[in-house]
Scaffold this motif. Structure first.
Motif, mmCIF file in Angstrom:
data_model
loop_
_atom_site.group_PDB
_atom_site.id
_atom_site.type_symbol
_atom_site.label_atom_id
_atom_site.label_comp_id
_atom_site.label_asym_id
_atom_site.label_seq_id
_atom_site.Cartn_x
_atom_site.Cartn_y
_atom_site.Cartn_z
ATOM 1 N N ALA A 65 6.296 -3.041 -5.147
ATOM 2 C CA ALA A 65 6.560 -3.894 -6.392
ATOM 3 C C ALA A 65 5.491 -4.965 -6.157
ATOM 4 C CB ALA A 65 7.568 -4.263 -6.582
ATOM 5 N N LEU A 66 5.607 -5.741 -4.899
ATOM 6 C CA LEU A 66 4.842 -6.874 -4.449
ATOM 7 C C LEU A 66 3.048 -6.655 -4.363
ATOM 8 C CD1 LEU A 66 7.229 -8.426 -2.264
ATOM 9 C CD2 LEU A 66 6.667 -9.226 -4.485
ATOM 10 N N GLU A 67 2.737 -5.396 -4.310
ATOM 11 C CA GLU A 67 1.261 -5.147 -3.918
ATOM 12 C C GLU A 67 0.325 -5.611 -4.861
ATOM 13 O OE1 GLU A 67 0.741 -1.064 -3.073
ATOM 14 O OE2 GLU A 67 2.077 -0.704 -1.047
ATOM 15 N N PRO A 68 -0.501 -6.378 -4.564
ATOM 16 C CA PRO A 68 -1.503 -7.010 -5.446
ATOM 17 C C PRO A 68 -2.584 -5.998 -5.808
ATOM 18 C CG PRO A 68 -2.006 -7.753 -3.319
ATOM 19 C CD PRO A 68 -0.918 -6.821 -3.084
ATOM 20 N N HIS A 69 -2.349 -5.126 -6.685
ATOM 21 C CA HIS A 69 -3.204 -3.830 -7.161
ATOM 22 C C HIS A 69 -4.142 -4.370 -7.961
ATOM 23 C CE1 HIS A 69 -0.285 -0.629 -5.906
ATOM 24 N NE2 HIS A 69 -0.658 -1.153 -4.986
ATOM 25 N N ASP A 70 -4.259 -5.542 -8.831
ATOM 26 C CA ASP A 70 -5.068 -5.945 -10.030
ATOM 27 C C ASP A 70 -6.073 -6.909 -9.321
ATOM 28 O OD1 ASP A 70 -3.780 -4.185 -11.721
ATOM 29 O OD2 ASP A 70 -2.295 -5.735 -12.146
ATOM 30 N N GLU A 71 -6.206 -7.287 -8.253
ATOM 31 C CA GLU A 71 -7.430 -8.047 -7.843
ATOM 32 C C GLU A 71 -8.717 -7.389 -7.951
ATOM 33 O OE1 GLU A 71 -7.881 -9.072 -3.593
ATOM 34 O OE2 GLU A 71 -5.612 -8.327 -3.643
ATOM 35 N N PRO A 72 -9.738 -8.108 -8.111
ATOM 36 C CA PRO A 72 -11.301 -7.426 -8.202
ATOM 37 C C PRO A 72 -11.418 -6.993 -6.959
ATOM 38 C CG PRO A 72 -10.996 -9.817 -9.034
ATOM 39 C CD PRO A 72 -9.896 -9.443 -8.428
ATOM 40 N N GLY A 73 -12.079 -5.777 -6.725
ATOM 41 C CA GLY A 73 -12.314 -5.064 -5.706
ATOM 42 C C GLY A 73 -11.427 -4.282 -5.108
ATOM 43 N N ARG A 74 -10.393 -3.910 -5.824
ATOM 44 C CA ARG A 74 -9.322 -3.147 -5.527
ATOM 45 C C ARG A 74 -8.922 -2.121 -6.373
ATOM 46 N NH1 ARG A 74 -6.830 -3.986 -0.565
ATOM 47 N NH2 ARG A 74 -6.969 -6.181 0.384
ATOM 48 N N CYS A 75 -8.603 -0.891 -5.941
ATOM 49 C CA CYS A 75 -7.824 0.188 -6.968
ATOM 50 C C CYS A 75 -6.642 -0.376 -7.504
ATOM 51 C CB CYS A 75 -7.835 1.453 -6.047
ATOM 52 S SG CYS A 75 -7.210 2.805 -7.259
ATOM 53 N N ARG A 76 -6.750 0.063 -8.761
ATOM 54 C CA ARG A 76 -5.446 -0.611 -9.542
ATOM 55 C C ARG A 76 -4.120 0.328 -9.274
ATOM 56 N NH1 ARG A 76 -4.216 2.397 -13.474
ATOM 57 N NH2 ARG A 76 -6.065 3.876 -14.366
ATOM 58 N N LEU A 77 -4.628 1.531 -8.571
ATOM 59 C CA LEU A 77 -3.470 2.452 -8.397
ATOM 60 C C LEU A 77 -3.031 2.570 -6.928
ATOM 61 C CD1 LEU A 77 -5.190 5.507 -10.307
ATOM 62 C CD2 LEU A 77 -3.240 4.491 -11.043
ATOM 63 N N CYS A 78 -3.971 2.369 -6.026
ATOM 64 C CA CYS A 78 -3.323 2.395 -4.675
ATOM 65 C C CYS A 78 -3.850 0.938 -3.717
ATOM 66 C CB CYS A 78 -3.849 3.498 -3.944
ATOM 67 S SG CYS A 78 -5.762 3.615 -3.740
ATOM 68 N N GLY A 79 -4.456 0.221 -4.375
ATOM 69 C CA GLY A 79 -4.744 -0.966 -3.810
ATOM 70 C C GLY A 79 -5.888 -0.865 -2.592
ATOM 71 N N GLU A 80 -6.605 0.237 -2.620
ATOM 72 C CA GLU A 80 -7.630 0.465 -1.503
ATOM 73 C C GLU A 80 -8.894 -0.618 -2.073
ATOM 74 O OE1 GLU A 80 -9.141 2.341 1.934
ATOM 75 O OE2 GLU A 80 -7.171 2.175 1.218
ATOM 76 N N LYS A 81 -9.483 -0.982 -1.161
ATOM 77 C CA LYS A 81 -10.878 -1.823 -1.514
ATOM 78 C C LYS A 81 -11.844 -0.887 -1.854
ATOM 79 C CE LYS A 81 -10.138 -5.600 1.567
ATOM 80 N NZ LYS A 81 -10.417 -6.539 2.669
ATOM 81 N N PHE A 82 -12.601 -1.469 -2.782
ATOM 82 C CA PHE A 82 -13.726 -0.643 -3.162
ATOM 83 C C PHE A 82 -15.051 -1.258 -2.554
ATOM 84 C CE2 PHE A 82 -11.895 1.709 -6.228
ATOM 85 C CZ PHE A 82 -11.456 1.186 -7.307
ATOM 86 N N LYS A 83 -16.304 -0.522 -2.798
ATOM 87 C CA LYS A 83 -17.394 -1.148 -2.384
ATOM 88 C C LYS A 83 -17.718 -2.223 -3.176
ATOM 89 C CE LYS A 83 -18.350 2.046 0.644
ATOM 90 N NZ LYS A 83 -18.394 1.642 2.092
ATOM 91 N N PRO A 84 -18.518 -3.183 -2.575
ATOM 92 C CA PRO A 84 -19.098 -4.402 -3.283
ATOM 93 C C PRO A 84 -19.824 -4.071 -4.749
ATOM 94 C CG PRO A 84 -19.484 -4.624 -1.162
ATOM 95 C CD PRO A 84 -19.213 -3.214 -1.192
#
Length: 457
Positions: A131-150
């Motif tokens: 519940a605390l995972e920050p999934h909505d920050e830029p550069g992260r997947c909103r579903l799993c939190g994995e970082k995206f490419k720049p």
């Protein structure tokens, strides 16, 4: 070392890769560069809970909580995995209250801290961390939190640029981008970040397309031979030719016909990894049912449910090399048989890309044991030289290219041992690898499917 300290050290060694001997050396004054560069990680490793507390509550606490150990684990992950002993609860609260929340979307070996807690049956802690995972920050997947490419640009996008600029001439890659623009658009999205951000995407896409194109041609050929789609085939005739390596575009694939035929097929993608081959199969052959098979955590696959593919792409987590159990049951073959029965599809194809060593032999075993209609295999590494199950002749030459060719030839002949099977092993020159031999096998004659039953209204 006291009993609790000893138990904590063992937990660190087992789950976090931290060696108690090295920790003891540091306690005696050995020190390390890590103590300066990653002081919180170092304090956890030497079980200095007072130092941990002081570091976290200081002004650099949030920065220290983002550091990772040699296995990519953050301090929160280390605590969840038992590296903090009886201080775990107290230290976790300090971590979450002093910036550790920002690290909860990080992954080590494909798992977040919440995943690790769940694996240890700490369901309450797992739910709280999730519940605390920050999934909505830029550069992260909103579903799993994995970082995206720049900037959202992935290897798939960059390769597409080369195709459209005319600088990419590989026929397999051009087929994917030019003939399947809608599939490219779907796979470019963040839901597929597991596959569109793969390292070596160009090479892997060429391998995937060689196998998927071969499958598509086989689907059409089977239908034409058997009249599955209303033709007058009698189930006999020559097996279709392999895809020539020189130019796939010259041969071409009737993708419309293949899409129509695909509703009869269940496809097993063995050793799927992050499932690039399964993704391409599902998108290019839109009525096929695809089962991905590997032993990796399901979190390593694309978000198929969110992509609307949950009814056609399944995942079976199993060790392909698992030995028979006490009752003589092969858990891998048993799982594959169950998956095919559950598919309710009359046709079965077995695919294998990057099946290393004995894994390729298992792919052939699935083809023969389940009486599959087709096999398309791009073998990778050779089997172990001391594995008595495979011919010594493979290694009677020191030339690696010849060893690989002999290994592919062995796999082809193993597939042919099934009665009524035609097999081939030939290089596909458009595959961007020196290991480019496609082993294909199919029925010499394929029975027609029974006519659909008409129900009275």
């Amino acid at each position: 070392m006291g009993k609790e300290e000893h138990d904590v050290a063992r937990a660190c060694e087992a789950t976090c890769g931290e060696g108690s001997a090295r920790d003891t050396k540091r306690k005696r004054g050995g020190g390390s560069a890590e103590s300066d560069a990653k002081p919180l990680v170092a304090a956890i490793r030497r079980h200095d809970w007072a130092a941990c507390e002081a570091l976290m509550v200081g002004e650099d606490g949030p920065r220290y909580l983002r550091h990772k150990n040699a296995k990519g684990m953050t301090p929160v992950m280390m605590a969840v995995n038992g590296c903090c002993g009886s201080a775990k609860a107290r230290l976790l609260e300090l971590m979450l209250g002093h910036g550790g929340v920002e690290s909860l979307a990080e992954r080590a070996q494909g798992k977040t801290a919440a995943d690790m807690a769940l694996a240890q049956n700490h369901h309450g802690l797992a739910a709280r961390l999730r519940a605390l995972e920050p999934h909505d920050e830029p550069g992260r997947c909103r579903l799993c939190g994995e970082k995206f490419k720049p900037r959202g640009r992935t290897p798939l996008h960059f390769l597409g640029d080369r195709v459209h600029q005319g600088t990419e001439t590989n026929a397999l890659i051009r087929t994917f981008y030019v003939d399947h623009a809608s599939a490219v658009e779907v796979m470019s999205g963040p839901i597929f970040h597991r596959v569109n951000s793969c390292i070596g995407f160009r090479k892997e896409l060429s391998e995937t397309m060689a196998v998927v194109m071969a499958l598509a041609q086989e689907m059409v050929a089977v239908t034409e031979r058997c009249g599955d789609a209303g033709g007058d085939g009698d189930g006999s005739g020559d097996a279709p030719g392999r895809i020539p390596g020189a130019s796939h575009e010259a041969v071409g694939v009737d993708w419309g016909a293949a899409a129509t035929c695909s509703s009869d097929w269940h496809v097993l993608d063995l050793c799927c990894g992050k499932s690039l081959t399964a993704s391409a199969t599902a998108l290019l052959l839109p009525d096929a049912l695809v089962t991905c098979v590997d032993r990796c955590d399901p979190s390593q696959l694309p978000h198929y449910t969110e992509a609307g593919l949950e009814s056609r792409v399944k995942y079976v987590q199993v060790d392909i090399l698992a030995a028979e159990d006490a009752a003589g049951v092969d858990p891998f073959l048993d799982a594959m048989a169950a998956a095919h029965r559950g598919s309710r599809r009359p046709r079965l194809a077995v695919l294998g890309v990057h099946c290393c060593g004995a894994l390729s032999a298992r792919a052939v075993e699935v083809f023969t044991t389940l009486d599959a209609d087709a096999l398309f295999l791009l073998p990778c590494c050779l089997p172990r030289k001391d594995d008595v199950r495979f011919p010594d002749a493979i290694f009677s030459t020191s030339i690696q290219e010849e060893q690989y060719a002999r290994w592919a030839d062995h796999l082809m002949h193993e597939a042919q041992r099934r009665n009524g099977t035609t097999a081939d092993a030939a290089p596909v020159t458009d595959v961007i690898s020196i290991k480019n031999i496609l082993v294909s096998a199919r029925r010499s004659s394929t029975p027609a499917l029974p006519a659909p039953t008409e129900h009275a209204s």
